[in-house]
Design a protein around this motif. Structure first.
Motif, mmCIF file in Angstrom:
data_model
loop_
_atom_site.group_PDB
_atom_site.id
_atom_site.type_symbol
_atom_site.label_atom_id
_atom_site.label_comp_id
_atom_site.label_asym_id
_atom_site.label_seq_id
_atom_site.Cartn_x
_atom_site.Cartn_y
_atom_site.Cartn_z
ATOM 1 N N ASP A 158 49.763 43.875 40.715
ATOM 2 C CA ASP A 158 50.067 44.805 42.169
ATOM 3 C C ASP A 158 51.433 45.429 41.737
ATOM 4 O O ASP A 158 51.320 46.747 42.207
ATOM 5 C CB ASP A 158 50.460 43.622 43.172
ATOM 6 C CG ASP A 158 51.251 42.493 42.775
ATOM 7 O OD1 ASP A 158 51.512 41.807 43.677
ATOM 8 O OD2 ASP A 158 51.474 42.168 41.580
ATOM 9 N N ILE A 159 52.381 45.002 40.863
ATOM 10 C CA ILE A 159 53.443 45.824 41.004
ATOM 11 C C ILE A 159 53.212 47.148 39.983
ATOM 12 O O ILE A 159 53.603 48.279 40.192
ATOM 13 C CB ILE A 159 54.532 45.215 40.068
ATOM 14 C CG1 ILE A 159 55.158 43.899 40.912
ATOM 15 C CG2 ILE A 159 55.718 46.066 39.878
ATOM 16 C CD1 ILE A 159 56.280 43.194 40.652
ATOM 17 N N ILE A 160 52.127 46.999 38.841
ATOM 18 C CA ILE A 160 51.922 47.845 38.146
ATOM 19 C C ILE A 160 51.187 49.120 38.982
ATOM 20 O O ILE A 160 51.478 50.274 39.123
ATOM 21 C CB ILE A 160 50.753 47.647 37.090
ATOM 22 C CG1 ILE A 160 51.537 46.824 36.252
ATOM 23 C CG2 ILE A 160 50.294 48.661 36.408
ATOM 24 C CD1 ILE A 160 50.552 46.152 35.384
ATOM 25 N N ILE A 161 50.267 48.595 40.126
ATOM 26 C CA ILE A 161 49.616 49.730 41.080
ATOM 27 C C ILE A 161 50.693 50.275 41.894
ATOM 28 O O ILE A 161 50.725 51.538 42.192
ATOM 29 C CB ILE A 161 48.504 49.074 41.783
ATOM 30 C CG1 ILE A 161 47.399 48.569 40.642
ATOM 31 C CG2 ILE A 161 47.885 49.939 42.614
ATOM 32 C CD1 ILE A 161 46.215 47.812 41.444
ATOM 33 N N ILE A 168 37.958 50.760 51.711
ATOM 34 C CA ILE A 168 36.565 50.158 52.263
ATOM 35 C C ILE A 168 36.139 49.086 50.955
ATOM 36 O O ILE A 168 35.624 48.156 51.131
ATOM 37 C CB ILE A 168 35.755 51.048 52.442
ATOM 38 C CG1 ILE A 168 36.118 51.939 53.918
ATOM 39 C CG2 ILE A 168 34.184 50.535 52.569
ATOM 40 C CD1 ILE A 168 35.479 53.256 53.988
ATOM 41 N N GLY A 169 36.410 49.769 49.733
ATOM 42 C CA GLY A 169 35.829 48.945 48.802
ATOM 43 C C GLY A 169 36.660 47.561 48.285
ATOM 44 O O GLY A 169 36.005 46.581 48.281
ATOM 45 N N ILE A 194 41.163 43.294 39.306
ATOM 46 C CA ILE A 194 41.241 44.598 38.660
ATOM 47 C C ILE A 194 42.016 45.527 39.316
ATOM 48 O O ILE A 194 42.684 46.188 38.726
ATOM 49 C CB ILE A 194 39.463 44.913 38.412
ATOM 50 C CG1 ILE A 194 38.730 43.662 38.168
ATOM 51 C CG2 ILE A 194 39.524 46.021 37.567
ATOM 52 C CD1 ILE A 194 38.484 43.690 36.653
ATOM 53 N N LEU A 195 41.624 45.678 40.758
ATOM 54 C CA LEU A 195 42.446 46.630 41.515
ATOM 55 C C LEU A 195 43.035 45.818 42.556
ATOM 56 O O LEU A 195 42.130 45.854 43.479
ATOM 57 C CB LEU A 195 41.749 47.810 41.671
ATOM 58 C CG LEU A 195 42.267 49.132 42.482
ATOM 59 C CD1 LEU A 195 43.371 49.652 41.534
ATOM 60 C CD2 LEU A 195 41.398 50.060 42.638
ATOM 61 N N SER A 196 44.214 45.744 42.539
ATOM 62 C CA SER A 196 44.852 45.313 44.031
ATOM 63 C C SER A 196 44.253 45.920 45.104
ATOM 64 O O SER A 196 44.196 47.392 45.360
ATOM 65 C CB SER A 196 46.302 44.862 43.871
ATOM 66 O OG SER A 196 46.844 44.528 42.779
ATOM 67 N N ALA A 197 44.379 45.331 46.508
ATOM 68 C CA ALA A 197 44.102 46.051 47.576
ATOM 69 C C ALA A 197 44.908 46.963 48.087
ATOM 70 O O ALA A 197 46.153 46.769 47.880
ATOM 71 C CB ALA A 197 43.421 45.149 48.723
ATOM 72 N N PRO A 198 44.844 47.949 48.901
ATOM 73 C CA PRO A 198 45.717 48.935 49.047
ATOM 74 C C PRO A 198 46.801 47.966 50.114
ATOM 75 O O PRO A 198 48.194 48.345 49.915
ATOM 76 C CB PRO A 198 45.084 49.999 50.439
ATOM 77 C CG PRO A 198 43.798 49.825 49.888
ATOM 78 C CD PRO A 198 43.467 48.683 49.156
ATOM 79 N N TRP A 199 46.301 47.238 50.865
ATOM 80 C CA TRP A 199 47.467 46.389 51.823
ATOM 81 C C TRP A 199 48.247 45.336 50.792
ATOM 82 O O TRP A 199 49.701 45.247 51.175
ATOM 83 C CB TRP A 199 46.873 45.520 52.834
ATOM 84 C CG TRP A 199 45.574 45.227 52.593
ATOM 85 C CD1 TRP A 199 45.394 43.617 52.227
ATOM 86 C CD2 TRP A 199 44.308 45.793 52.469
ATOM 87 N NE1 TRP A 199 44.003 43.555 51.829
ATOM 88 C CE2 TRP A 199 43.253 44.719 51.966
ATOM 89 C CE3 TRP A 199 43.841 46.776 52.745
ATOM 90 C CZ2 TRP A 199 41.883 44.754 52.016
ATOM 91 C CZ3 TRP A 199 42.269 47.186 52.669
ATOM 92 C CH2 TRP A 199 41.436 46.252 52.403
ATOM 93 N N THR A 200 47.721 44.898 49.822
ATOM 94 C CA THR A 200 48.514 44.102 48.808
ATOM 95 C C THR A 200 49.525 44.999 48.179
ATOM 96 O O THR A 200 50.646 44.442 47.968
ATOM 97 C CB THR A 200 47.628 43.771 47.566
ATOM 98 O OG1 THR A 200 46.329 42.806 47.928
ATOM 99 C CG2 THR A 200 48.291 42.552 46.980
ATOM 100 N N VAL A 201 49.319 46.136 47.737
ATOM 101 C CA VAL A 201 50.296 47.083 47.296
ATOM 102 C C VAL A 201 51.313 47.562 48.361
ATOM 103 O O VAL A 201 52.341 47.501 47.844
ATOM 104 C CB VAL A 201 49.555 48.454 46.950
ATOM 105 C CG1 VAL A 201 50.601 49.427 46.321
ATOM 106 C CG2 VAL A 201 48.415 48.163 45.650
ATOM 107 N N VAL A 202 50.865 47.708 49.621
ATOM 108 C CA VAL A 202 51.799 47.980 50.758
ATOM 109 C C VAL A 202 52.917 46.873 50.634
ATOM 110 O O VAL A 202 53.921 46.860 50.838
ATOM 111 C CB VAL A 202 51.241 48.359 52.034
ATOM 112 C CG1 VAL A 202 52.213 48.445 52.873
ATOM 113 C CG2 VAL A 202 50.448 49.537 51.735
#
Lengths: 352, 278
Positions: free
Chosen positions: B242-245, B47-48, B58-66
């Motif tokens: 994104d790779i870090i996350i 949601i954030g 600062i923090l990639s979105a969950p779908w970017t991580v996927v």
């Protein structure tokens, strides 16, 4: 008390096993049969069974891509280490014979009592136009020229190329350390771009893809970079003196430096293969990133005469010694001049 | 018609409403209760990111991580790195468990053993693995043995502490019983000590499995050409957040998964316990 004795014996046995495991680890030191004087001519044939450990990951890939790897791997074991802190640590552990670094580590190693020599040097053609680092400017920090640095917070990493660069930049801008706020911060990974984007510092030297990423991510917030207009292009192979005093290792190092020279030349002549094989496949970057890096690096310059390089390194030493309170050392003592023409001759001799 | 007049019990008359006694335990387990926390966290993150309240940079979105994870899997980078990491972690973990249990037995069953071993182990416990790394490199070089031993050193401590504690808190009745029926030293260890120390050992194991994954990040930054820690460190060099996350998510998932496995073993192995948890 037989039971107590049993446990005492058991714990003693355990301690022995632990110690034995500690001592049984493989070392790169080796036991030298005879020592080779540092001014004796270099042996030109690598004896069978000679092995050196080399921390030069990029060249390792280049050798594989250019088909030289099998010949080199007979006498070289590669370690994935590079940069000053890691290579000097491994030298001290006798676990490494050669490392790939910039200008500062050989100076720092000498100041910390580790005896090292440079055996190969690589520069860039048109170094001012193809710098390794640019000065990253934080969003909102108004820095357009070097003169604007006065009073700014600058990331400073003593003991790294980036730190020495900042000292040179200040000297060039006619400023002293007192005119700016130096923030001590080691430059590893993405620390500097993060410190800039979160405005913890106003200015920090960033290199390679970090420049591209930083501008792409924070350009719209006002992030920028400026050129420092200095030479920052030195790249060296260096190793501990003890490895050079071992005749078998010295021969292997000489052979590796020749192969290294040919590999650098191959990289320059085969940018497409280099981007695909190293930047994309090995480092996980995009092709565009790889292209950007190749364009920005320009062409290598591997001189057969080190006198200019030694002069420039002496200036760096003088500046650093003054700023850090270390004794002035002679740059020419850091170079093993027996290797001066090895890489350049190998390139002239033509790649196989 | 209340005939029961036990002292302390309220007589139930039909006139007063039924008073339910307050429950003191946590009650019945919730179905899939373990998943609620992580799912909630994921929901807040999604949601954030969707509302822009969390900055993508600062923090990639969950779908970017996927999608990044998908790219890494397609490359084969994620699997090969994960496999290397898993091997290191498992070898270190296995050796660490053996060492921890053996040391706990020696120090738990003999006063002399305790006097010799317990102090140094507590000292080691107070020293962070990260700070020991320079010394380990000096002693063991930069090869694979240094990496496995670093993990081992991080892992054996919790196993030792909890096993030792579990062993020392075995009811003395059982020890006396073992002596009465004339068990040998080995029989005593097998039938009384090990089962009695099992709850403590399994708790130590929960700390140890996550500890093994944590140590990986530290060791894979030195002379590694593979592993999740190496992949993250390389991504740092190139500013690929994104790779870090992805790496962080993998660590989190691995930790959660291995902890779940140990908890499953706990439930099976300790099914004889009647406690607040059951």
């Amino acid at each position: 008390m037989p039971r107590t004795r049993l446990y005492a014996v058991l714990s003693a046995a355990l301690a022995t096993v632990a110690l034995a495991a500690g001592c049984g680890a493989d070392k790169a030191g080796g036991d030298a049969a005879g020592t080779l004087a540092l001014d004796a001519p270099l042996p030109t044939t690598v004896p069978d069974g000679a092995k050196i450990v080399v921390g030069d990951p990029a060249t390792e890939v280049a050798l594989k891509l250019s088909g030289q790897y099998d010949a080199v791997s007979k006498y070289v074991k590669f370690a994935n280490l590079s940069g000053g802190p890691q290579t000097t640590e491994a030298f001290r552990a006798h676990a490494l014979d050669l490392g790939s670094v910039a200008e500062i580590p050989s100076i720092n190693a000498t100041w910390t009592g580790l005896h090292v020599k440079i055996v190969a040097s690589k520069f860039r053609q048109d170094p001012i136009g193809h710098p390794i680092y640019k000065l990253g400017i934080a969003p909102g920090a108004s820095v357009k020229t070097l003169g604007d640095l006065r009073g700014k917070k600058i990331a400073y990493s003593p003991g790294q190329a980036q730190g020495a660069l900042i000292l040179k930049v200040l000297k060039k801008a006619g400023l002293t350390k007192e005119d700016v706020k130096l923030v001590e911060l080691p430059s590893t990974g993405d620390v500097y771009s993060n410190a800039l984007s979160s405005k913890q510092v106003d200015v920090a030297p960033i290199g390679g893809v970090q420049i591209k990423r930083y501008l792409a991510k924070y350009g719209k917030d006002g992030a920028a970079t400026i050129d420092h207009g200095l030479r920052d292009d030195a790249g060296h192979l260096y190793g501990p003196v003890e490895s050079l005093q071992d005749p078998a290792k010295a021969a292997a190092i000489r052979a590796y430096v020749a192969a290294w020279g040919i590999a650098q030349e191959w990289i320059d002549k085969h940018p497409k293969e280099w981007i695909a094989g190293y930047y994309v496949k090995d480092q996980g970057l995009s092709e565009a990133d790889g292209q950007w890096l190749v364009d920005n690096a320009g062409h290598p310059d591997i001189p057969a005469d080190w006198s200019d390089a030694i002069k420039r390194q002496q200036d760096t030493i003088d500046l650093l010694a003054k700023e850090t309170g270390n004794p002035v050392i002679q740059a020419k003592d850091l170079y093993d001049l027996r290797f001066q023409t090895v890489a350049a001759d190998a390139i002239k001799g033509g790649a196989k | 018609m209340s005939a029961t007049t036990l002292p302390g019990l309220r007589t139930r008359s039909s006139a007063t409403p039924v008073v339910r006694r307050r429950r003191l335990g946590p009650g019945k387990p919730i179905r899939f209760g373990a998943a609620i926390g992580p799912v909630l966290l994921l929901a807040i993150w999604s949601i954030g990111s969707a509302t822009g309240w969390i900055d993508q940079r600062i923090l990639s979105a969950p779908w970017t991580v996927v999608t990044t994870a998908g790219d890494l899997i397609a490359d084969g980078r994620l699997q090969s790195n994960l496999w290397t990491s898993a091997q290191r972690a498992l070898i270190g973990l296995a050796l660490g468990i053996v060492l921890g249990v053996v040391l706990a037995l020696i120090s738990g069953l003999s006063r002399l053993g305790e006097a010799v071993l317990d102090g140094p182990i507590q000292i080691k416990r107070a020293i962070p693995s990260l700070a020991l790394l320079p010394l380990l490199i000096l002693w063991l070089g930069i090869g694979e043995s240094m990496k496995v031993i670093t993990i081992l050193l991080g892992v054996f401590i919790p196993v030792y502490i909890h096993t030792h504690n579990g062993l020392r808190t075995i009811d003395s009745r059982y020890v006396e019983l073992a002596q009465t029926v004339g068990l040998s030293q080995w029989e005593f260890i097998r039938r009384v000590v090990l089962p009695g120390a099992l709850p403590g050992f399994l708790l130590g194991l929960r700390f140890a499995v996550t500890g093994a994954w944590l140590s990986l990040v530290v060791v894979e930054q030195i002379n590694s050409t593979s592993g999740i820690g190496y992949m993250m460190e390389l991504a740092r060099t190139y500013g690929q957040t994104d790779i870090i996350i992805v790496g962080l998510v993998v660590y989190g998932a691995l930790g959660l998964l291995s902890d779940g496995v140990v908890r499953l073993i706990q439930r099976r192995a300790l099914s004889w316990r009647r406690t607040l948890a059951s």
